[in-house]
Write an enzyme that holds these catalytic residues in place. Structure first.
Site, mmCIF file in Angstrom:
data_model
loop_
_atom_site.group_PDB
_atom_site.id
_atom_site.type_symbol
_atom_site.label_atom_id
_atom_site.label_comp_id
_atom_site.label_asym_id
_atom_site.label_seq_id
_atom_site.Cartn_x
_atom_site.Cartn_y
_atom_site.Cartn_z
ATOM 1 N N ASP A 206 -10.674 19.657 -2.107
ATOM 2 C CA ASP A 206 -10.998 19.420 -3.505
ATOM 3 C C ASP A 206 -12.277 20.138 -3.931
ATOM 4 O O ASP A 206 -12.446 20.449 -5.107
ATOM 5 C CB ASP A 206 -11.082 17.927 -3.787
ATOM 6 C CG ASP A 206 -9.731 17.246 -3.672
ATOM 7 O OD1 ASP A 206 -8.701 17.956 -3.714
ATOM 8 O OD2 ASP A 206 -9.690 16.011 -3.533
ATOM 9 N N ASP B 234 6.536 6.522 -0.170
ATOM 10 C CA ASP B 234 5.457 5.634 -0.587
ATOM 11 C C ASP B 234 4.210 5.968 0.220
ATOM 12 O O ASP B 234 4.301 6.253 1.422
ATOM 13 C CB ASP B 234 5.811 4.164 -0.324
ATOM 14 C CG ASP B 234 6.774 3.586 -1.356
ATOM 15 O OD1 ASP B 234 7.289 4.339 -2.192
ATOM 16 O OD2 ASP B 234 7.000 2.366 -1.310
ATOM 17 N N LYS C 39 4.586 10.450 -9.781
ATOM 18 C CA LYS C 39 3.929 9.386 -9.022
ATOM 19 C C LYS C 39 3.824 8.125 -9.865
ATOM 20 O O LYS C 39 3.417 8.172 -11.022
ATOM 21 C CB LYS C 39 2.527 9.831 -8.603
ATOM 22 C CG LYS C 39 2.535 11.020 -7.659
ATOM 23 C CD LYS C 39 1.138 11.502 -7.331
ATOM 24 C CE LYS C 39 1.200 12.705 -6.400
ATOM 25 N NZ LYS C 39 -0.143 13.264 -6.156
ATOM 26 N N HIS D 13 -4.639 16.680 -7.823
ATOM 27 C CA HIS D 13 -3.637 17.316 -6.980
ATOM 28 C C HIS D 13 -2.298 17.512 -7.681
ATOM 29 O O HIS D 13 -1.903 16.710 -8.513
ATOM 30 C CB HIS D 13 -3.385 16.460 -5.734
ATOM 31 C CG HIS D 13 -4.619 16.242 -4.913
ATOM 32 N ND1 HIS D 13 -4.814 15.112 -4.167
ATOM 33 C CD2 HIS D 13 -5.717 17.007 -4.719
ATOM 34 C CE1 HIS D 13 -5.976 15.181 -3.547
ATOM 35 N NE2 HIS D 13 -6.551 16.319 -3.873
ATOM 36 N N TYR E 128 1.145 4.293 -3.998
ATOM 37 C CA TYR E 128 1.952 5.017 -4.973
ATOM 38 C C TYR E 128 3.270 5.472 -4.382
ATOM 39 O O TYR E 128 3.395 5.710 -3.193
ATOM 40 C CB TYR E 128 1.193 6.188 -5.577
ATOM 41 C CG TYR E 128 0.650 7.222 -4.626
ATOM 42 C CD1 TYR E 128 1.240 8.468 -4.513
ATOM 43 C CD2 TYR E 128 -0.492 6.969 -3.873
ATOM 44 C CE1 TYR E 128 0.722 9.437 -3.665
ATOM 45 C CE2 TYR E 128 -1.017 7.926 -3.030
ATOM 46 C CZ TYR E 128 -0.412 9.164 -2.925
ATOM 47 O OH TYR E 128 -0.930 10.118 -2.080
ATOM 48 N N GLU F 136 6.698 -8.707 -10.380
ATOM 49 C CA GLU F 136 7.618 -7.631 -10.020
ATOM 50 C C GLU F 136 6.928 -6.327 -10.385
ATOM 51 O O GLU F 136 6.470 -6.158 -11.512
ATOM 52 C CB GLU F 136 8.911 -7.797 -10.810
ATOM 53 C CG GLU F 136 9.979 -6.791 -10.459
ATOM 54 C CD GLU F 136 11.262 -7.083 -11.223
ATOM 55 O OE1 GLU F 136 11.489 -6.401 -12.242
ATOM 56 O OE2 GLU F 136 12.018 -7.982 -10.805
#
Length: 182
Positions: free
Chosen positions: A169, A47, A70, A61, A130, A28
């Site tokens: 980035d 998601d 997150k 970020h 995530y 789980e």
């Protein structure tokens, strides 16, 4: 599920109970009421799933107007995952924590709102999934410089090669110039 607060206590490493046999395994990965009890009273609304090859660094970020918490994990490969505290009122402002997340260890990391987040792929490739507590807002995105000496993040660079970054980035801000959370 085991919940372990890290050096920055609001960042929590989660280790699921894994039940396996010759057929495979079951675990789980999320239970709302336990998450609220051990991490934060927040709901997830989005998601995401990414695939990256070795040497890719995504991050660091964050969003200011609609900060995202997150809950991250790796379903294939391995990454070094980092959270940087950008909450100016926090005793740990400007500090970071990092952990290896992999398909093998099956761990999850809770990165609360108020943190910059990023990861570096250490395996040949990695699939990263995530959950987010708010929607992605492209007009409200910021990136910290991955190698800012003030942060001093100890990235485990493969063969000491500089990571591959997105154009965004590459323009990351230093901690000194980046807007933070008040």
């Amino acid at each position: 599920m085991k919940y372990e607060p890290l050096a920055i206590a609001d960042v929590v490493l989660m280790t699921p109970d894994v039940f396996g046999d010759e057929r495979g395994f079951f675990m789980e990965t999320f239970r709302q009421h336990e998450f609220e009890q051990h991490c934060a009273p927040l709901q997830f609304v989005q998601d995401n799933h990414s695939l990256s090859r070795q040497g890719i660094l995504r991050g660091l970020h964050y969003q200011l107007q609609k900060p995202q918490g997150k809950l991250v994990r790796v379903v294939s490969g391995e990454v070094f995952d980092v959270a940087v505290d950008l909450r100016r009122h926090s005793a740990t402002f400007g500090q970071w924590v990092g952990v290896y997340l992999s398909a093998e260890n099956k761990q999850l990391l809770w990165v609360p709102p108020g943190f910059a987040h990023g990861f570096y792929v250490t395996s040949d490739s990695a699939e990263f999934v995530y959950k987010c507590t708010d929607y992605y807002n492209p007009g409200d995105e910021y990136s910290l410089q991955w190698n800012d000496p003030q942060l001093g993040i100890d990235w485990p660079l493969v063969q000491a090669r500089a990571p591959e970054l997105s154009a965004k980035d590459q323009q990351g801000l230093t901690l000194a110039e980046a807007p933070g959370y008040d």
